[in-house]
Design a protein around this motif. Sequence first.
Motif, PDB file in Angstrom:
ATOM      1  N   ASN A  69      40.806  39.544  33.703  1.00 48.04           N
ATOM      2  CA  ASN A  69      40.326  40.111  34.914  1.00 48.04           C
ATOM      3  C   ASN A  69      39.293  38.882  35.532  1.00 48.04           C
ATOM      4  O   ASN A  69      38.420  39.622  35.271  1.00 48.04           O
ATOM      5  N   PRO A  70      39.434  39.263  36.614  1.00 48.17           N
ATOM      6  CA  PRO A  70      38.186  38.290  37.332  1.00 48.17           C
ATOM      7  C   PRO A  70      37.274  38.892  37.922  1.00 48.17           C
ATOM      8  O   PRO A  70      37.720  40.107  38.111  1.00 48.17           O
ATOM      9  N   PRO A  71      36.166  38.602  38.166  1.00 46.19           N
ATOM     10  CA  PRO A  71      35.321  39.508  38.337  1.00 46.19           C
ATOM     11  C   PRO A  71      35.894  39.436  40.125  1.00 46.19           C
ATOM     12  O   PRO A  71      36.453  39.404  41.032  1.00 46.19           O
ATOM     13  N   SER A  72      34.801  40.860  39.952  1.00 47.05           N
ATOM     14  CA  SER A  72      34.972  41.232  42.057  1.00 47.05           C
ATOM     15  C   SER A  72      35.110  40.194  43.113  1.00 47.05           C
ATOM     16  O   SER A  72      35.511  39.885  44.074  1.00 47.05           O
ATOM     17  N   TRP A  73      34.348  38.947  42.731  1.00 44.81           N
ATOM     18  CA  TRP A  73      34.367  37.990  44.037  1.00 44.81           C
ATOM     19  C   TRP A  73      34.372  36.750  44.174  1.00 44.81           C
ATOM     20  O   TRP A  73      34.705  35.921  44.598  1.00 44.81           O
ATOM     21  N   TRP A  74      35.644  36.872  43.403  1.00 47.26           N
ATOM     22  CA  TRP A  74      36.525  35.809  42.685  1.00 47.26           C
ATOM     23  C   TRP A  74      37.789  35.378  43.559  1.00 47.26           C
ATOM     24  O   TRP A  74      38.146  36.350  44.841  1.00 47.26           O
TER      25      TRP A  74
END
Length: 195
Positions: A35-40
């Motif tokens: 799960n990548p960060p929201s800004w990725w």
Amino acid sequence: MRNVLRGVNRILLALVGLILLVAGGSVLAVGLGANPPSWWVYGSRHDVLLSHAQRTRWRADGWWWPTVIAVLAVLVLLALWWLAAVLRRRRLAEVLVDTRDGEGARLRGGALEDVFADQTSRLDGVARARVRLRGSRGAPAARLRLLLEPHVDPGTTLQDIATGPLARARDSAGLAELPTEIRVRAVKHRAERVS
């Protein structure tokens, strides 16, 4: 100047490698279910880097394709220039020898390097000698790297090289001069415990 170019080359290679490592690692991690960060850039494993609308946004404009082709052509030319600079031969392959009969001869650069290094390493106090020829076939220059024993006077050794192996190399190749850059280092011995 060459040391600066070598440093720039290493920095560029490190940056390109780091960027490719981070980009490839992020794609791999998201593709494996992380799960990548929201800004990725990627939100999930089914996301794409550019949406269909983003990919076709400027397609109808007249400037788009010439600009894309020009930028890619410049990048290809820069990559080819970089590759040629990295693969360029730094050593001199042969030396032209004046035989004084109007014909001349060719001497392998590696053979002259080997003999010059062998004769230099036989001098008293020289632990190791490495020679590299540079320049042109008609006007070579040498770079000599010496590793000296601690008890040796560098000035005496340099004088012995100038009157011995360097003079013989210059004379055997029939050269009026053989400019030589000499770099000297001392052998570092490890301290040993005596019981």
